[in-house]
Design a protein around this motif. Structure first.
Motif, PDB file in Angstrom:
ATOM      1  N   SER A 113     -20.058 -16.681 -21.248  1.00  0.00           N
ATOM      2  CA  SER A 113     -20.542 -17.268 -22.794  1.00  0.00           C
ATOM      3  C   SER A 113     -19.246 -17.572 -24.023  1.00  0.00           C
ATOM      4  CB  SER A 113     -22.165 -18.232 -22.782  1.00  0.00           C
ATOM      5  OG  SER A 113     -21.474 -18.481 -24.253  1.00  0.00           O
ATOM      6  N   ALA A 114     -18.484 -17.972 -24.833  1.00  0.00           N
ATOM      7  CA  ALA A 114     -18.092 -17.776 -25.705  1.00  0.00           C
ATOM      8  C   ALA A 114     -18.770 -17.559 -26.594  1.00  0.00           C
ATOM      9  CB  ALA A 114     -17.085 -18.525 -26.149  1.00  0.00           C
ATOM     10  N   THR A 115     -20.797 -18.621 -27.010  1.00  0.00           N
ATOM     11  CA  THR A 115     -21.147 -18.698 -27.832  1.00  0.00           C
ATOM     12  C   THR A 115     -22.700 -17.247 -27.544  1.00  0.00           C
ATOM     13  OG1 THR A 115     -22.538 -20.178 -26.272  1.00  0.00           O
ATOM     14  CG2 THR A 115     -21.514 -20.775 -28.714  1.00  0.00           C
ATOM     15  N   THR A 116     -22.740 -16.145 -26.430  1.00  0.00           N
ATOM     16  CA  THR A 116     -23.395 -15.453 -26.431  1.00  0.00           C
ATOM     17  C   THR A 116     -22.764 -14.421 -25.472  1.00  0.00           C
ATOM     18  OG1 THR A 116     -24.086 -16.072 -24.056  1.00  0.00           O
ATOM     19  CG2 THR A 116     -25.484 -17.082 -26.025  1.00  0.00           C
ATOM     20  N   GLY A 117     -21.758 -14.241 -25.514  1.00  0.00           N
ATOM     21  CA  GLY A 117     -20.898 -13.108 -24.822  1.00  0.00           C
ATOM     22  C   GLY A 117     -21.449 -12.611 -23.811  1.00  0.00           C
ATOM     23  N   LYS A 287     -16.110 -22.567 -17.264  1.00  0.00           N
ATOM     24  CA  LYS A 287     -17.413 -23.790 -18.400  1.00  0.00           C
ATOM     25  C   LYS A 287     -18.399 -22.663 -18.063  1.00  0.00           C
ATOM     26  CE  LYS A 287     -15.212 -27.284 -18.045  1.00  0.00           C
ATOM     27  NZ  LYS A 287     -15.084 -29.596 -17.714  1.00  0.00           N
ATOM     28  N   ASP A 288     -19.361 -22.868 -18.913  1.00  0.00           N
ATOM     29  CA  ASP A 288     -20.858 -22.335 -18.883  1.00  0.00           C
ATOM     30  C   ASP A 288     -21.471 -23.400 -20.527  1.00  0.00           C
ATOM     31  OD1 ASP A 288     -22.795 -20.453 -20.853  1.00  0.00           O
ATOM     32  OD2 ASP A 288     -22.379 -19.767 -19.513  1.00  0.00           O
ATOM     33  N   GLU A 289     -22.499 -23.886 -19.560  1.00  0.00           N
ATOM     34  CA  GLU A 289     -22.904 -25.113 -19.837  1.00  0.00           C
ATOM     35  C   GLU A 289     -24.511 -25.028 -19.841  1.00  0.00           C
ATOM     36  OE1 GLU A 289     -21.070 -28.262 -18.318  1.00  0.00           O
ATOM     37  OE2 GLU A 289     -19.067 -28.141 -19.759  1.00  0.00           O
ATOM     38  N   SER A 290     -24.672 -25.523 -20.644  1.00  0.00           N
ATOM     39  CA  SER A 290     -26.345 -24.928 -20.893  1.00  0.00           C
ATOM     40  C   SER A 290     -27.044 -26.559 -22.229  1.00  0.00           C
ATOM     41  CB  SER A 290     -26.817 -23.847 -21.307  1.00  0.00           C
ATOM     42  OG  SER A 290     -28.264 -23.700 -21.713  1.00  0.00           O
ATOM     43  N   ASP A 291     -28.117 -26.751 -21.191  1.00  0.00           N
ATOM     44  CA  ASP A 291     -29.220 -27.969 -22.057  1.00  0.00           C
ATOM     45  C   ASP A 291     -29.830 -27.481 -21.869  1.00  0.00           C
ATOM     46  OD1 ASP A 291     -26.667 -28.971 -22.570  1.00  0.00           O
ATOM     47  OD2 ASP A 291     -27.044 -30.898 -21.005  1.00  0.00           O
ATOM     48  N   THR A 305     -15.671 -23.822 -23.154  1.00  0.00           N
ATOM     49  CA  THR A 305     -14.893 -24.142 -22.295  1.00  0.00           C
ATOM     50  C   THR A 305     -14.314 -22.763 -22.365  1.00  0.00           C
ATOM     51  OG1 THR A 305     -15.462 -26.118 -21.892  1.00  0.00           O
ATOM     52  CG2 THR A 305     -13.328 -25.187 -21.462  1.00  0.00           C
ATOM     53  N   ARG A 306     -13.360 -21.733 -21.554  1.00  0.00           N
ATOM     54  CA  ARG A 306     -12.657 -20.676 -21.949  1.00  0.00           C
ATOM     55  C   ARG A 306     -11.136 -20.963 -20.785  1.00  0.00           C
ATOM     56  NH1 ARG A 306     -14.728 -15.193 -21.585  1.00  0.00           N
ATOM     57  NH2 ARG A 306     -15.117 -15.744 -24.019  1.00  0.00           N
ATOM     58  N   THR A 307     -10.447 -21.318 -21.493  1.00  0.00           N
ATOM     59  CA  THR A 307      -9.141 -21.844 -19.974  1.00  0.00           C
ATOM     60  C   THR A 307      -7.876 -20.281 -20.445  1.00  0.00           C
ATOM     61  OG1 THR A 307      -8.715 -24.481 -21.270  1.00  0.00           O
ATOM     62  CG2 THR A 307      -7.207 -23.292 -20.392  1.00  0.00           C
ATOM     63  N   THR A 308      -7.503 -20.124 -19.581  1.00  0.00           N
ATOM     64  CA  THR A 308      -6.437 -18.844 -19.755  1.00  0.00           C
ATOM     65  C   THR A 308      -5.119 -19.700 -19.013  1.00  0.00           C
ATOM     66  OG1 THR A 308      -7.591 -18.083 -17.845  1.00  0.00           O
ATOM     67  CG2 THR A 308      -8.466 -16.769 -19.757  1.00  0.00           C
ATOM     68  N   GLY A 326       3.361  -7.890 -18.415  1.00  0.00           N
ATOM     69  CA  GLY A 326       2.190  -9.386 -18.710  1.00  0.00           C
ATOM     70  C   GLY A 326       1.867 -10.223 -20.331  1.00  0.00           C
ATOM     71  N   ILE A 327       1.667 -10.943 -20.269  1.00  0.00           N
ATOM     72  CA  ILE A 327       1.199 -11.483 -21.090  1.00  0.00           C
ATOM     73  C   ILE A 327      -0.150 -12.624 -20.586  1.00  0.00           C
ATOM     74  CG2 ILE A 327       2.773 -13.589 -21.122  1.00  0.00           C
ATOM     75  CD1 ILE A 327       2.665 -13.733 -24.575  1.00  0.00           C
ATOM     76  N   ASP A 328      -1.083 -12.853 -21.560  1.00  0.00           N
ATOM     77  CA  ASP A 328      -2.356 -13.316 -21.310  1.00  0.00           C
ATOM     78  C   ASP A 328      -2.400 -14.476 -22.731  1.00  0.00           C
ATOM     79  OD1 ASP A 328      -2.699 -12.402 -19.024  1.00  0.00           O
ATOM     80  OD2 ASP A 328      -4.415 -10.675 -19.998  1.00  0.00           O
ATOM     81  N   GLN A 329      -2.736 -15.410 -22.151  1.00  0.00           N
ATOM     82  CA  GLN A 329      -2.967 -16.425 -22.747  1.00  0.00           C
ATOM     83  C   GLN A 329      -4.692 -17.337 -22.929  1.00  0.00           C
ATOM     84  OE1 GLN A 329      -1.338 -17.455 -26.010  1.00  0.00           O
ATOM     85  NE2 GLN A 329      -2.891 -18.723 -26.979  1.00  0.00           N
ATOM     86  N   GLN A 330      -5.776 -17.634 -23.858  1.00  0.00           N
ATOM     87  CA  GLN A 330      -6.264 -17.620 -24.082  1.00  0.00           C
ATOM     88  C   GLN A 330      -6.837 -18.360 -25.158  1.00  0.00           C
ATOM     89  OE1 GLN A 330      -9.198 -14.659 -22.647  1.00  0.00           O
ATOM     90  NE2 GLN A 330     -10.812 -15.865 -24.640  1.00  0.00           N
ATOM     91  N   ASN A 331      -7.804 -19.483 -24.731  1.00  0.00           N
ATOM     92  CA  ASN A 331      -8.431 -20.509 -25.177  1.00  0.00           C
ATOM     93  C   ASN A 331      -9.686 -20.496 -25.157  1.00  0.00           C
ATOM     94  OD1 ASN A 331      -9.458 -23.574 -26.136  1.00  0.00           O
ATOM     95  ND2 ASN A 331      -7.976 -22.864 -27.740  1.00  0.00           N
TER      96      ASN A 331
END
Length: 608
Positions: A113-117, A287-291, A305-308, A326-331
């Motif tokens: 999760s990009a919010t909680t880590g 994806k990490d989704e939680s309601d 959402t994490r795209t690599t 190498g090279i990594d790209q992450q959003n």
């Protein structure tokens, strides 16, 4: 317990291992196995200089493990904090570091999760796992953020050997029910695997305060697909999908039910260039989704959402040297009903590693530079040396730096975030010795480590606003060994660690939820159609507050699990596992119950 001077204790336990190699414990690793995670490329366990544990599909079935956290309990240096049973929030602490300091990958794709880590390992289906590799120690110089404590990589089931269907059905305590279908097949150039599963449990009362004395259930449906082909020109194409979704009941002031989705999608192209080089390109998304709901009313949504994307080249320069670049790209993106000042950020990482051997001595050097849209630039590195000795022994020494990027919650959560936060940073020094004897039937290892962490992020009372003034030092020794003894396979491990706060009014106190002593032993025997085994696990006390208040500490505990399976016919197997046989009453997270005596019976059909 005091671990200083660390070198003195390391020397003592090493002498003990040399004198009696059958006493202490080895994890599930076989020394000639191939490992990918340690160096971001395929090498044997003998070649890599990092402490590695490998959990195979055969191990998972032998242990009759119920979840990914359950099977990780067999790995040295890992302790778990669970919030009340199956499907409840479970935090993995590796070598005493924070749970957010462990990088988790699925088929090479970063999870979390990009919010909680954190990574919801409890929601990932074990039935769809082929293999798990655990690398202990920093790996930021290859992977970037999060790998302060280590890396856990999960590989989904692959197929590739004729048509192999498999069906399993399980039932047990707390009205637990599971069903799984796996269809695998292929040949030497093509592979495919399709897996679908469902499981549910009524659970038990998760919290110990009995304010909500109801059973807290859990439901999950999952599907996984993996397929690939190797072309005649040396090109490999591999695609995979794993998705799990379900419902979770829990006890909380602001919510008591959650709906979740965990997903990992991956596409990989691998091109062999003669005998000297391999070029790999990979694109993936997790994806990490939680309601979350309170008595049926919607309360919050946190979807990330994490795209690599990765391009990597592995070059064999000479017979004794190799290079990886190498090279990594992450959003990372956040979608929430909570307002964040920033909802998207990019990170670019460039990495390289070089391995060189001179006779019996091996050198590894790695470096990485990350450029993040939020916190700027950060460089990490690592160096390791290993020396093979007579009689199957090896000694290693390593030094590495690592970091953890602040999460969106750390930076932008309303009223508690701070956009000026910098990455958490660590410096780890490690020494190891290992050996094998009697045609590899005896294996043992000892590793000593000292990890200094700066800029630790915390939420101190009474304001609970994010702070970055903490420092920590974690020193420890991991011991492991394994052997065949009177027909029994014995694997055991012991970890001694001091996870210590080094700043402020709590300097000298232990970090919360981390015991100083961890030990486990697995004993198994194959009797033809009948196989039996047992696991003994013990952990010392742990504190639940930074002040280390005696009245708030959780007591140490020991548990015993028994298991057996029987081959009813050529294609039919029935297995039974009885966990916490001694009905131990214990907690791994303050205020949350663990299950008493509980059992599960599984019937599996796998044509042979």
């Amino acid at each position: 317990m005091k671990l200083s001077p660390l070198a003195a204790q390391f020397g003592t336990v090493t002498l003990c291992l040399l004198a009696s190699p059958l006493v202490l414990a080895e994890d599930t690793t076989t020394l000639d196995e191939i490992v990918v995670t340690a160096d971001r490329k395929a090498r044997t366990v003998d070649e890599t200089l990092a402490p590695v544990s490998i959990i195979t599909r055969a191990d998972i079935e032998k242990y009759q493990a119920n979840s990914i956290p359950d099977v990780l309990r067999h790995v040295p240096g890992i302790n778990l904090s669970n919030s009340g049973g199956m499907g409840k929030a479970t935090f993995v602490f590796m070598r005493g570091t924070n749970s957010s300091h462990v990088l988790v990958l699925i088929d090479g794709i970063k999870m979390g999760s990009a919010t909680t880590g954190s990574v919801a390992l409890e929601d990932l289906p074990l039935a769809q796992v082929e293999r798990i590799e655990v690398v202990r120690g920093p790996r930021s110089s290859l992977y970037g953020s999060e790998a302060i404590g280590g890396v856990i990589q999960i590989f989904t089931r692959k197929g590739g050997k004729d048509f192999q269907p498999e069906i399993s059905i399980s039932a047990g305590s707390n009205n637990t029910q599971k069903a799984n279908v796996n269809l695998a097949g292929g040949n030497t150039t093509t592979w495919y695997n399709l897996n679908a599963g469902t499981e549910q449990t009524d659970g038990f009362n998760a919290t110990a305060n009995n304010k909500e004395p109801d059973a807290d259930g859990y439901e999950r449906d999952s599907v996984a697909l993996r397929a690939g082909h190797r072309f005649a020109n040396g090109t490999d194409v591999d695609v995979s999908l794993l998705q799990a979704q379900g419902n979770n009941d829990y006890d909380g002031a602001f919510g008591n039910q959650g709906e979740f989705v965990q997903q990992a999608v991956n596409g990989k192209l691998r091109q062999t260039l003669g005998n000297q080089a391999v070029l790999t390109a990979q694109l993936g998304q997790s994806k990490d989704e939680s309601d979350n709901f309170k008595d049926g009313d919607f309360k919050s949504r946190f979807n990330t959402t994490r795209t690599t994307a990765t391009v990597q080249a592995d070059v064999q320069i000479t017979s004794n040297s190799s290079l990886t670049v190498g090279i990594d790209q992450q959003n990372d993106k956040v979608d929430s009903n909570t307002t964040y000042d920033v909802t998207s950020r990019d990170n670019t990482g460039m990495f390289s590693s070089y391995q060189h051997s001179i006779g019996a001595t091996q050198f590894d050097v790695s470096a990485r530079h990350d450029d993040n849209e939020q916190f700027g630039k950060h460089t990490t590195g690592g160096v390791a040396v290993g020396r093979d000795l007579p009689n199957g022994m090896r000694v290693t020494a390593a030094y590495g730096t690592a970091f953890k990027a602040p999460t969106f919650n750390n930076l932008y959560y309303p009223f508690s975030g701070d956009a000026s936060l910098q990455p958490e940073e660590s410096r780890n020094t490690e020494f190891g010795v290992s050996g094998k004897a009697a045609l590899d039937k005896v294996r043992w290892s000892a590793n000593a480590f000292s990890n200094n962490i700066d800029n630790l992020i915390s939420y101190p009372p009474p304001t609970y606003k994010v702070s970055q003034t903490d420092k920590a030092r974690i020193q420890g020794v991991e011991l492991s060994a394994g052997t065949q003894l009177a027909g029994w396979e014995v694997n055991t491990n012991l970890t001694l660690q001091k996870p210590e706060n080094r700043s402020g009014v709590d300097a000298g106190n232990n970090l919360i939820l981390r015991p100083e002593r961890l030990a486990s032993m697995d004993i198994d025997r194959d009797l033809g159609k009948f196989r039996v085994g047992a696991t003994v696990r013990g952990e010392s006390q742990r504190y639940t507050d930074t002040a280390n208040t005696e009245s708030k500490k959780l007591a140490g505990y020991g548990t015993l699990d028994l298991r057996a399976d029987y081959q009813l016919a050529k294609s039919w197997t029935v297995g039974a596992k009885l966990s916490n046989v001694l009905d131990k009453d214990y907690q791994t997270n303050n205020g949350y119950n663990q299950d008493g005596v509980n059992g599960l019976v599984t019937v599996r059909y796998a044509p042979k």
